[in-house]
Design a protein around this motif. Structure first.
Motif, mmCIF file in Angstrom:
data_model
loop_
_atom_site.group_PDB
_atom_site.id
_atom_site.type_symbol
_atom_site.label_atom_id
_atom_site.label_comp_id
_atom_site.label_asym_id
_atom_site.label_seq_id
_atom_site.Cartn_x
_atom_site.Cartn_y
_atom_site.Cartn_z
ATOM 1 N N GLN A 31 -10.268 48.919 -34.659
ATOM 2 C CA GLN A 31 -10.870 48.677 -35.965
ATOM 3 C C GLN A 31 -9.825 48.802 -37.075
ATOM 4 O OE1 GLN A 31 -12.918 46.826 -37.036
ATOM 5 N NE2 GLN A 31 -14.933 47.777 -37.156
ATOM 6 N N ARG A 32 -8.828 49.646 -36.881
ATOM 7 C CA ARG A 32 -7.729 49.716 -37.856
ATOM 8 C C ARG A 32 -6.963 48.398 -37.913
ATOM 9 N NH1 ARG A 32 -6.045 54.963 -39.408
ATOM 10 N NH2 ARG A 32 -7.528 56.458 -38.571
ATOM 11 N N VAL A 33 -6.731 47.812 -36.733
ATOM 12 C CA VAL A 33 -6.067 46.502 -36.705
ATOM 13 C C VAL A 33 -6.917 45.481 -37.472
ATOM 14 C CG1 VAL A 33 -5.221 44.615 -35.254
ATOM 15 C CG2 VAL A 33 -4.959 46.991 -34.476
ATOM 16 N N ALA A 34 -8.233 45.531 -37.239
ATOM 17 C CA ALA A 34 -9.126 44.580 -37.911
ATOM 18 C C ALA A 34 -9.096 44.777 -39.432
ATOM 19 C CB ALA A 34 -10.549 44.732 -37.375
ATOM 20 N N ILE A 35 -8.963 46.022 -39.862
ATOM 21 C CA ILE A 35 -8.886 46.293 -41.299
ATOM 22 C C ILE A 35 -7.562 45.768 -41.859
ATOM 23 C CG2 ILE A 35 -8.720 48.148 -43.022
ATOM 24 C CD1 ILE A 35 -10.817 49.674 -41.273
ATOM 25 N N ALA A 36 -6.479 45.981 -41.125
ATOM 26 C CA ALA A 36 -5.177 45.431 -41.553
ATOM 27 C C ALA A 36 -5.265 43.909 -41.652
ATOM 28 C CB ALA A 36 -4.081 45.843 -40.569
ATOM 29 N N ARG A 37 -5.912 43.292 -40.679
ATOM 30 C CA ARG A 37 -6.079 41.824 -40.699
ATOM 31 C C ARG A 37 -6.893 41.383 -41.918
ATOM 32 N NH1 ARG A 37 -9.513 39.505 -35.858
ATOM 33 N NH2 ARG A 37 -10.981 40.867 -36.941
ATOM 34 N N ALA A 38 -7.942 42.167 -42.235
ATOM 35 C CA ALA A 38 -8.787 41.814 -43.387
ATOM 36 C C ALA A 38 -7.983 41.817 -44.684
ATOM 37 C CB ALA A 38 -9.967 42.779 -43.488
ATOM 38 N N LEU A 39 -6.930 42.644 -44.730
ATOM 39 C CA LEU A 39 -6.128 42.772 -45.955
ATOM 40 C C LEU A 39 -4.991 41.747 -46.017
ATOM 41 C CD1 LEU A 39 -5.842 46.669 -45.969
ATOM 42 C CD2 LEU A 39 -7.323 45.269 -47.442
ATOM 43 N N ALA A 40 -4.836 40.952 -44.964
ATOM 44 C CA ALA A 40 -3.639 40.122 -44.803
ATOM 45 C C ALA A 40 -3.344 39.241 -46.013
ATOM 46 C CB ALA A 40 -3.767 39.266 -43.545
ATOM 47 N N ASN A 41 -4.372 38.610 -46.561
ATOM 48 C CA ASN A 41 -4.143 37.674 -47.663
ATOM 49 C C ASN A 41 -4.503 38.262 -49.023
ATOM 50 O OD1 ASN A 41 -3.160 35.627 -45.917
ATOM 51 N ND2 ASN A 41 -5.260 35.122 -45.344
#
Ligand SMILES: Nc1ncnc2c1ncn2[C@@H]1O[C@H](COP(=O)(O)OP(=O)(O)O)[C@@H](O)[C@H]1O
Ligand SMILES: [Mg+2]
Length: 242
Positions: A165-175
Motif C-alpha cells: 500500500q505504501r508503493v500504491a501511495i507513492a504511485r498516487a503521488l507520481a504526477n
C-alpha cells in the motif's frame, strides 16, 4: 489540451474551493432495475482538506469517489473541480484530469505483479515524463518518502500488505496530484499496518498540503481526520469538522 498543474502554482483567488457538487445523482440500471447509488449530493471541498467519507457498505462511498476522481460522470447534477464542470467534459479531458490532478489508492493495492516497486511507481509517469531515467529517479524519491527506500527492486509478492500500500501511495503521488482519493485503503490490512498507512497519509497531507479524501467504514480511522462526511443510502447524513 489540459494544462499540467502542479502543487507549485501560485494560488488563484478562488483556489481554496477545489470541488463543488450540486444536486449530484448517480444511478445504475440493469434491465428493469435501477439502483440509486447517490440521491442528490451537495458538497464543497476546499483545497488542502483531509476528509473521511464514512458509511456502511452500499451507502455510495465508492460511487462518490469515482465521481470525485473523474472516473465516472453523474446521471444528473454538477461537479465543479478546479474550475471545470466535469459532467460536461469529454473522455480525453477526463483522462488528462485523472492523470495530472488525481492520485488513486485502492483497497487491493492494484500493483502490477511483474514490476518492481520502483517500476510500479515509475510507470504512472509514462504519459507525462519521457525520460526513463527521470521517472526512475522520481520513483526512488517517492518510495524513500513513504519509507521504502530499501525495497526499490522488490516485486509486490515480496512485500507485505502494508508495504504494497505504501508503493500504491507513492504511485498516487507520481504526477503531483491536487487530490489523493483513497477507497478503503486500510481495508486489507491488519490494525498495525492500517495505523501506519493512516499515519503516512496524515504526514503527506500535512507536509505537502495535498487534499486527501478517504472512504472508510472504520470508525477509528474516521475519527483521526479533521472532517468527517457520513453517507447513508446515497445521501449525506452528517458533515462534521473536528
Ligand atoms: N457499477 C454498478 N452497477 C450497478 N450497481 C452499482 C454499481 N456500482 C455501485 N452500485 C450500487 O450502488 C450502491 C452504492 O455502491 P457503492 O458506491 O459501491 O457503495 P460503498 O462503496 O459505500 O459500499 C450499491 O447498492 C451498489 O450495489
Ligand atoms: Mg466501496
Amino acid at each position: 489540451m489540459t494544462e499540467v498543474t502542479t502543487q507549485d502554482q501560485p494560488p488563484h483567488t478562488e483556489a481554496a474551493l477545489l470541488y463543488q457538487l450540486t444536486g449530484v445523482k448517480r444511478s445504475y440500471t440493469k434491465g428493469s432495475v435501477t439502483v440509486e447509488a447517490l440521491r442528490g449530493i451537495d458538497l464543497s471541498i476546499n483545497a488542502g482538506e483531509m476528509i473521511a467519507l464514512e458509511g456502511p457498505s452500499g451507502s455510495g462511498k465508492s460511487t462518490l469517489l469515482q465521481l470525485l476522481g473523474a472516473l465516472e460522470i453523474p446521471t444528473s447534477g454538477q461537479i465543479r473541480f478546479a474550475g471545470r464542470s466535469l459532467e460536461n467534459e469529454n473522455d480525453k479531458v477526463l483522462t488528462d484530469i485523472r492523470c495530472d490532478e488525481i492520485g488513486f489508492v485502492f483497497q487491493q493495492f492494484n500493483l502490477i505483479p511483474t514490476l518492481t516497486a520502483e517500476e510500479n511507481v515509475a510507470i504512472a509517469m509514462v504519459p507525462r515524463e519521457p525520460s526513463r531515467e527521470r521517472r526512475l529517479a522520481r520513483a526512488t524519491e517517492l518510495l524513500t518518502l513513504v519509507g521504502l527506500g530499501e525495497r526499490l527492486g522488490h516485486l509486490p509478492s515480496r512485500l507485505s500488505g502494508g508495504e504494497q500500500q505504501r508503493v500504491a501511495i507513492a504511485r498516487a503521488l507520481a504526477n503531483t496530484p491536487r487530490v489523493v482519493i483513497a477507497d478503503e485503503p486500510t481495508g486489507n490490512l491488519d490494525s498495525t499496518n492500517a495505523k501506519e498507512i493512516m499515519g503516512l497519509l496524515h504526514k503527506l497531507h500535512s507536509e505537502s498540503g495535498v487534499t486527501v479524501i478517504i472512504a472508510t467504514h472504520d470508525e477509528d480511522i474516521a475519527r483521526q481526520t479533521e472532517r468527517r462526511i457520513k453517507l447513508r443510502d446515497g445521501a449525506i447524513t452528517a458533515d462534521e469538522r473536528a
